[in-house]
Design a protein around this motif. Structure first.
Motif, PDB file in Angstrom:
ATOM      1  N   TYR A 147     -12.819  -1.592   5.217  1.00 56.91           N
ATOM      2  CA  TYR A 147     -13.144  -0.752   6.373  1.00 56.91           C
ATOM      3  C   TYR A 147     -13.909  -1.553   7.408  1.00 56.91           C
ATOM      4  O   TYR A 147     -14.524  -2.582   7.110  1.00 56.91           O
ATOM      5  CB  TYR A 147     -13.964   0.482   5.961  1.00 56.91           C
ATOM      6  CG  TYR A 147     -15.124   0.187   5.038  1.00 56.91           C
ATOM      7  CD1 TYR A 147     -16.318  -0.355   5.512  1.00 56.91           C
ATOM      8  CD2 TYR A 147     -15.022   0.441   3.680  1.00 56.91           C
ATOM      9  CE1 TYR A 147     -17.373  -0.629   4.661  1.00 56.91           C
ATOM     10  CE2 TYR A 147     -16.069   0.169   2.812  1.00 56.91           C
ATOM     11  CZ  TYR A 147     -17.243  -0.359   3.320  1.00 56.91           C
ATOM     12  OH  TYR A 147     -18.281  -0.637   2.473  1.00 56.91           O
ATOM     13  N   ASP A 195      -8.401   0.779   5.249  1.00 57.11           N
ATOM     14  CA  ASP A 195      -7.141   0.639   4.527  1.00 57.11           C
ATOM     15  C   ASP A 195      -7.400   0.790   3.038  1.00 57.11           C
ATOM     16  O   ASP A 195      -8.525   0.632   2.572  1.00 57.11           O
ATOM     17  CB  ASP A 195      -6.454  -0.694   4.846  1.00 57.11           C
ATOM     18  CG  ASP A 195      -7.274  -1.900   4.458  1.00 57.11           C
ATOM     19  OD1 ASP A 195      -7.325  -2.221   3.252  1.00 57.11           O
ATOM     20  OD2 ASP A 195      -7.860  -2.542   5.344  1.00 57.11           O
ATOM     21  N   THR A 249      -0.086  -1.108   0.725  1.00 59.53           N
ATOM     22  CA  THR A 249      -1.284  -0.761   1.491  1.00 59.53           C
ATOM     23  C   THR A 249      -0.990   0.291   2.549  1.00 59.53           C
ATOM     24  O   THR A 249       0.027   0.228   3.234  1.00 59.53           O
ATOM     25  CB  THR A 249      -1.844  -2.028   2.178  1.00 59.53           C
ATOM     26  OG1 THR A 249      -2.056  -3.041   1.179  1.00 59.53           O
ATOM     27  CG2 THR A 249      -3.151  -1.745   2.893  1.00 59.53           C
ATOM     28  N   TYR A 250      -1.922   1.229   2.646  1.00 59.91           N
ATOM     29  CA  TYR A 250      -1.940   2.213   3.731  1.00 59.91           C
ATOM     30  C   TYR A 250      -3.011   1.772   4.730  1.00 59.91           C
ATOM     31  O   TYR A 250      -4.145   1.473   4.327  1.00 59.91           O
ATOM     32  CB  TYR A 250      -2.359   3.592   3.230  1.00 59.91           C
ATOM     33  CG  TYR A 250      -1.424   4.297   2.287  1.00 59.91           C
ATOM     34  CD1 TYR A 250      -0.613   5.342   2.744  1.00 59.91           C
ATOM     35  CD2 TYR A 250      -1.397   3.985   0.933  1.00 59.91           C
ATOM     36  CE1 TYR A 250       0.205   6.043   1.868  1.00 59.91           C
ATOM     37  CE2 TYR A 250      -0.578   4.672   0.055  1.00 59.91           C
ATOM     38  CZ  TYR A 250       0.226   5.707   0.528  1.00 59.91           C
ATOM     39  OH  TYR A 250       1.028   6.396  -0.342  1.00 59.91           O
ATOM     40  N   TYR A 251      -2.686   1.792   6.024  1.00 66.31           N
ATOM     41  CA  TYR A 251      -3.635   1.448   7.082  1.00 66.31           C
ATOM     42  C   TYR A 251      -3.869   2.683   7.960  1.00 66.31           C
ATOM     43  O   TYR A 251      -2.912   3.328   8.387  1.00 66.31           O
ATOM     44  CB  TYR A 251      -3.092   0.318   7.960  1.00 66.31           C
ATOM     45  CG  TYR A 251      -2.997  -1.001   7.241  1.00 66.31           C
ATOM     46  CD1 TYR A 251      -4.058  -1.892   7.248  1.00 66.31           C
ATOM     47  CD2 TYR A 251      -1.839  -1.357   6.559  1.00 66.31           C
ATOM     48  CE1 TYR A 251      -3.975  -3.111   6.590  1.00 66.31           C
ATOM     49  CE2 TYR A 251      -1.747  -2.571   5.893  1.00 66.31           C
ATOM     50  CZ  TYR A 251      -2.815  -3.444   5.918  1.00 66.31           C
ATOM     51  OH  TYR A 251      -2.719  -4.642   5.260  1.00 66.31           O
ATOM     52  N   ARG A 260      -5.543  -0.344  -0.688  1.00 65.51           N
ATOM     53  CA  ARG A 260      -4.535  -1.087  -1.437  1.00 65.51           C
ATOM     54  C   ARG A 260      -4.364  -0.397  -2.790  1.00 65.51           C
ATOM     55  O   ARG A 260      -5.345  -0.176  -3.506  1.00 65.51           O
ATOM     56  CB  ARG A 260      -4.977  -2.546  -1.568  1.00 65.51           C
ATOM     57  CG  ARG A 260      -4.996  -3.234  -0.195  1.00 65.51           C
ATOM     58  CD  ARG A 260      -5.648  -4.597  -0.188  1.00 65.51           C
ATOM     59  NE  ARG A 260      -7.105  -4.585  -0.226  1.00 65.51           N
ATOM     60  CZ  ARG A 260      -7.891  -4.310   0.808  1.00 65.51           C
ATOM     61  NH1 ARG A 260      -7.390  -3.957   1.973  1.00 65.51           N
ATOM     62  NH2 ARG A 260      -9.200  -4.362   0.695  1.00 65.51           N
ATOM     63  N   LYS A 318     -11.486   1.337  11.477  1.00 66.58           N
ATOM     64  CA  LYS A 318     -10.257   1.241  10.678  1.00 66.58           C
ATOM     65  C   LYS A 318     -10.623   1.286   9.200  1.00 66.58           C
ATOM     66  O   LYS A 318     -11.720   0.898   8.815  1.00 66.58           O
ATOM     67  CB  LYS A 318      -9.527  -0.069  10.965  1.00 66.58           C
ATOM     68  CG  LYS A 318      -9.005  -0.192  12.374  1.00 66.58           C
ATOM     69  CD  LYS A 318      -8.126  -1.429  12.493  1.00 66.58           C
ATOM     70  CE  LYS A 318      -7.475  -1.507  13.858  1.00 66.58           C
ATOM     71  NZ  LYS A 318      -6.543  -0.442  14.131  1.00 66.58           N
ATOM     72  N   GLU A 331      -1.593   4.558  10.394  1.00 70.29           N
ATOM     73  CA  GLU A 331      -0.992   3.613  11.338  1.00 70.29           C
ATOM     74  C   GLU A 331       0.302   3.052  10.781  1.00 70.29           C
ATOM     75  O   GLU A 331       1.303   2.992  11.475  1.00 70.29           O
ATOM     76  CB  GLU A 331      -1.942   2.429  11.589  1.00 70.29           C
ATOM     77  CG  GLU A 331      -3.013   2.673  12.586  1.00 70.29           C
ATOM     78  CD  GLU A 331      -3.740   1.377  12.932  1.00 70.29           C
ATOM     79  OE1 GLU A 331      -4.002   0.549  12.032  1.00 70.29           O
ATOM     80  OE2 GLU A 331      -4.057   1.197  14.112  1.00 70.29           O
ATOM     81  N   ARG A 332       0.226   2.627   9.514  1.00 71.45           N
ATOM     82  CA  ARG A 332       1.416   2.035   8.893  1.00 71.45           C
ATOM     83  C   ARG A 332       1.219   1.954   7.388  1.00 71.45           C
ATOM     84  O   ARG A 332       0.099   2.050   6.887  1.00 71.45           O
ATOM     85  CB  ARG A 332       1.715   0.662   9.478  1.00 71.45           C
ATOM     86  CG  ARG A 332       0.695  -0.402   9.195  1.00 71.45           C
ATOM     87  CD  ARG A 332       0.994  -1.671  10.007  1.00 71.45           C
ATOM     88  NE  ARG A 332       0.168  -2.788   9.608  1.00 71.45           N
ATOM     89  CZ  ARG A 332      -1.102  -2.968   9.951  1.00 71.45           C
ATOM     90  NH1 ARG A 332      -1.722  -2.099  10.701  1.00 71.45           N
ATOM     91  NH2 ARG A 332      -1.756  -4.037   9.533  1.00 71.45           N
ATOM     92  N   LYS A 333       2.343   1.770   6.701  1.00 70.90           N
ATOM     93  CA  LYS A 333       2.355   1.561   5.257  1.00 70.90           C
ATOM     94  C   LYS A 333       3.099   0.253   5.018  1.00 70.90           C
ATOM     95  O   LYS A 333       4.196   0.061   5.529  1.00 70.90           O
ATOM     96  CB  LYS A 333       3.084   2.706   4.550  1.00 70.90           C
ATOM     97  CG  LYS A 333       2.478   4.071   4.813  1.00 70.90           C
ATOM     98  CD  LYS A 333       3.374   5.181   4.268  1.00 70.90           C
ATOM     99  CE  LYS A 333       2.826   6.537   4.639  1.00 70.90           C
ATOM    100  NZ  LYS A 333       3.738   7.621   4.232  1.00 70.90           N
ATOM    101  N   GLN A 363      -6.374   4.516  11.224  1.00 71.99           N
ATOM    102  CA  GLN A 363      -7.388   4.502  12.264  1.00 71.99           C
ATOM    103  C   GLN A 363      -8.427   5.549  11.865  1.00 71.99           C
ATOM    104  O   GLN A 363      -8.071   6.582  11.289  1.00 71.99           O
ATOM    105  CB  GLN A 363      -6.815   4.912  13.617  1.00 71.99           C
ATOM    106  CG  GLN A 363      -5.806   3.980  14.192  1.00 71.99           C
ATOM    107  CD  GLN A 363      -5.227   4.556  15.494  1.00 71.99           C
ATOM    108  OE1 GLN A 363      -5.408   5.721  15.824  1.00 71.99           O
ATOM    109  NE2 GLN A 363      -4.525   3.704  16.227  1.00 71.99           N
TER     110      GLN A 363
END
Length: 151
Positions: free
Chosen positions: A69, A52, A34-36, A54, A50, A20-22, A38
């Motif tokens: 999670y 993520d 952090t990596y997020y 860190r 979800k 989703e985003r970094k 789905q």
């Protein structure tokens, strides 16, 4: 300062992790990069949760965990959190990490069981220091597990 990696397509044929985003580190708040993701059923457009990760180790990743999670209620009971953790460890290994902290509330039985199924070592139940953000959100005690991902 870490550089984010191209983590590619993370799947085990049952679930897929879709980036989703970094989010870069926030040094003033001791927040790790952090990596997020789905979590979706394989090749499905529907999100089932979800996760993520860190990157790195500091006081926040110790108490809050390197991995967070959530599996949405209709999809619980299928070990999707465990499967997502198994996939996310590829990201940690790409950053040279050999272990991950996973923390959960002592009362969160499913999350504690997920840690046990991952063969993570229970380090104990810790009191949250009053200066951490978790404390400000009402968390007072946390179970901390160390998951060896070196093999």
């Amino acid at each position: 300062m870490i550089r984010f990696k191209d983590v590619g397509y993370l799947t085990d044929g049952e679930i897929d992790l879709i980036i989703e985003r970094k989010v870069p580190a926030h040094l003033e708040k001791f927040k790790a990069p952090t990596y997020y993701f789905q979590i979706k059923k394989h090749l499905s457009p529907y999100e089932i949760g979800k996760i993520d990760i860190r990157i790195g180790y500091n006081e926040n990743t110790f108490y809050g965990g390197n991995v967070g999670y959530e599996i949405y209620p209709p999809y619980r009971g299928n070990h999707y959190a465990q499967k997502a953790c198994e996939l996310i460890k590829r990201v940690a290994k790409a950053h040279g990490m050999n272990y991950l902290y996973i923390s959960c509330l002592p009362s969160n039985i499913p999350s504690n069981r997920t840690c046990q199924r991952l063969n993570a070592r229970w380090m104990g139940t810790y009191y949250i220091p009053i200066y951490l953000e978790m404390y400000m959100f009402g968390v007072r005690e946390i179970n901390i597990y160390e998951w060896d991902i070196s093999n």
